[in-house]
Write an enzyme that holds these catalytic residues in place. Sequence first.
Site, PDB file in Angstrom:
ATOM      1  CE1 TYR A   1     -16.424   0.050  -2.526  1.00  0.00           C
ATOM      2  CE2 TYR A   1     -17.084  -1.754  -3.960  1.00  0.00           C
ATOM      3  CZ  TYR A   1     -17.286  -0.485  -3.469  1.00  0.00           C
ATOM      4  OH  TYR A   1     -18.358   0.246  -3.901  1.00  0.00           O
TER       5      TYR A   1
ATOM      6  CE1 TYR B   1      -1.234  -4.902   6.354  1.00  0.00           C
ATOM      7  CE2 TYR B   1      -1.003  -4.478   4.009  1.00  0.00           C
ATOM      8  CZ  TYR B   1      -1.049  -4.014   5.306  1.00  0.00           C
ATOM      9  OH  TYR B   1      -0.922  -2.673   5.567  1.00  0.00           O
TER      10      TYR B   1
ATOM     11  CB  THR C   1      -0.912   0.008   1.245  1.00  0.00           C
ATOM     12  OG1 THR C   1      -1.636  -1.222   1.297  1.00  0.00           O
ATOM     13  CG2 THR C   1      -1.894   1.156   1.189  1.00  0.00           C
TER      14      THR C   1
ATOM     15  NE  ARG D   1      -3.693   1.584   4.110  1.00  0.00           N
ATOM     16  CZ  ARG D   1      -3.620   2.739   3.456  1.00  0.00           C
ATOM     17  NH1 ARG D   1      -4.450   2.980   2.463  1.00  0.00           N
ATOM     18  NH2 ARG D   1      -2.719   3.644   3.790  1.00  0.00           N
TER      19      ARG D   1
ATOM     20  CB  ILE E   1       6.003  -5.202   7.347  1.00  0.00           C
ATOM     21  CG1 ILE E   1       6.538  -6.633   7.185  1.00  0.00           C
ATOM     22  CG2 ILE E   1       6.028  -4.475   5.998  1.00  0.00           C
ATOM     23  CD1 ILE E   1       5.713  -7.510   6.258  1.00  0.00           C
TER      24      ILE E   1
ATOM     25  CE  LYS F   1       2.247  -4.292   7.062  1.00  0.00           C
ATOM     26  NZ  LYS F   1       2.418  -3.470   5.833  1.00  0.00           N
TER      27      LYS F   1
END
Length: 291
Positions: A109, A135, A46, A140, A206, A164
């Site tokens: 989404y 992840y 990202t 998000r 990360i 992550k």
Amino acid sequence: MQSLIGTGVALVTPFKKDFSIDTEALTRVVNFQIDNGIDYLVILGTTAENSTLNQTEKELVIQTIIEANKGRLPLVLGVGGNNTAEIVKELNERDLSNFMAILSVSPYYNKPNQEGIYQHFKAIADASPIPVILYNVPSRTGVNMLPSTVLRLATDFKNIVAIKEAAGDIVQAMKLIQNKPEGFHVISGDDMVALPMVLAGGSGVISVIGEGFPKQFSDMVRLGLNRKVNEAYKLHYLLTDVIDMIFEQGNPAGIKEVHKILGLSENTVRLPLVNVDHDLADRLLKFVKSL
């Protein structure tokens, strides 16, 4: 997967003022990480503004980083999205020989339920010729990947080797660490809780802030892994204010402003992101000078 212990950084994509990719600046950024103690590099996450890059630009970013790295650090490639079939297609077609693992974000989404998330990563695990890092970033994606789903995936697929974890929930992270299979890595995806997660048994981070202050942040993680708690927290509290600042007006606008101050690259971001305002730029400048 011992290479996942320590500090990885999610690399930005530097742009020139005309919004084209600045490969010279990207090479400087890569060398800055390597010269200051970072353990591995993450490409096209990202923070790389991946969603604004076309396929040709993505290939340019990948090749620039591979050439700049010269095999010095392990590389992780971001391969994720909300179209499972397209991800599987990419994994079947892409040469992944330069990478130790892929980092794959939970679908965004679409907002799948937990079974949908499981089936999505099952398809990715079946297709990937290299290890997979999950992840979880519900801020998000809109959906939290629950510990029960993560642990089910970690148990069912040997090539799913890490997560992550960026839910911003230290209790959730601790449940993952407590119940994970042996050898599975829980990696912080949130700079502010990286040290507490490491001290709780996590494998590292990360990071975004580590890309601007790689020595201080990687030293902090290393001290945490070695249980030198007081020394680690000195570095943690040294950086807490700037961690807040770089995310205050959007990522990677904040870290790109830091890179501009350090002389690594321009601070250019692509729409819909915009540069940080003058007030934040001034505060970041004062922090860098004080450090």
